[in-house]
Structure formats: C-alpha cells, structure tokens
Motif scaffolding. Sequence first.
Motif, short mmCIF file in Angstrom:
data_model
loop_
_atom_site.label_atom_id
_atom_site.label_comp_id
_atom_site.label_asym_id
_atom_site.label_seq_id
_atom_site.Cartn_x
_atom_site.Cartn_y
_atom_site.Cartn_z
N LYS A 126 0.85 -1.19 0.00
CA LYS A 126 0.00 0.00 0.00
C LYS A 126 0.89 1.24 0.00
N LEU A 127 0.58 2.17 -0.87
CA LEU A 127 1.33 3.42 -0.90
C LEU A 127 0.87 4.31 0.25
N SER A 128 1.77 5.14 0.75
CA SER A 128 1.41 6.09 1.80
C SER A 128 0.50 7.16 1.20
N LEU A 129 -0.14 7.93 2.05
CA LEU A 129 -1.03 8.99 1.58
C LEU A 129 -0.26 9.98 0.72
N THR A 130 0.94 10.34 1.14
CA THR A 130 1.77 11.27 0.38
C THR A 130 2.10 10.71 -1.00
N GLU A 131 2.43 9.42 -1.06
CA GLU A 131 2.75 8.79 -2.34
C GLU A 131 1.51 8.76 -3.24
N LYS A 132 0.37 8.44 -2.67
CA LYS A 132 -0.87 8.40 -3.45
C LYS A 132 -1.19 9.77 -4.04
N ILE A 133 -1.02 10.80 -3.24
CA ILE A 133 -1.29 12.17 -3.71
C ILE A 133 -0.33 12.53 -4.83
#
Length: 83
Positions: free
Chosen positions: A18-25
Amino acid sequence: MLSCKDLSHKLSESCDRKLSLTEKISVRMHLMICGACRIMEKQMKIIRALSHQTGEQSNQELPSLPNDSRTRILGKLKENIKK
C-alpha cells in the motif's frame, strides 16, 4: 512532483504494498497532468487483471495426456537427446 520514471516505479510498488497517503497524492497529481502515464496506468491495470485471471485458471485441474501419447513423446525426446 514525480517524474514519469518515478511514477512508473510507484505504480509498480503499489502492486506489492500500500502506498502512503503522500505517495498516493503524488501519483494522482502526476496522472492529472500526464496523459502518457495515465495510459501506462491503464495498461498496468489490464496486465494485472489478466495475470490474476491466468493464475486462477492455472489452479484448475489440467487434463492429463493418455499413457500412449506420453510414451510416444518421451520416446521422441530420447531420440533427439541421442542425436
């Protein structure tokens, strides 16, 4: 902002974790402006879906060869090894 190369790495990583929230953004922001990467993301999703489908099919029992066919094939293989 992510480069196209970095984005492809992140998309690949997202298959394994799972990507982190920062990575997803970061990924979403890049995809909003880069049409080529949107196409690549779609292609990766298709490949992933097909590979899952193939994996499910391989879990099904496969038909076996009749003994005479198996014997004939083994004989041909042995002939080719001797050559």
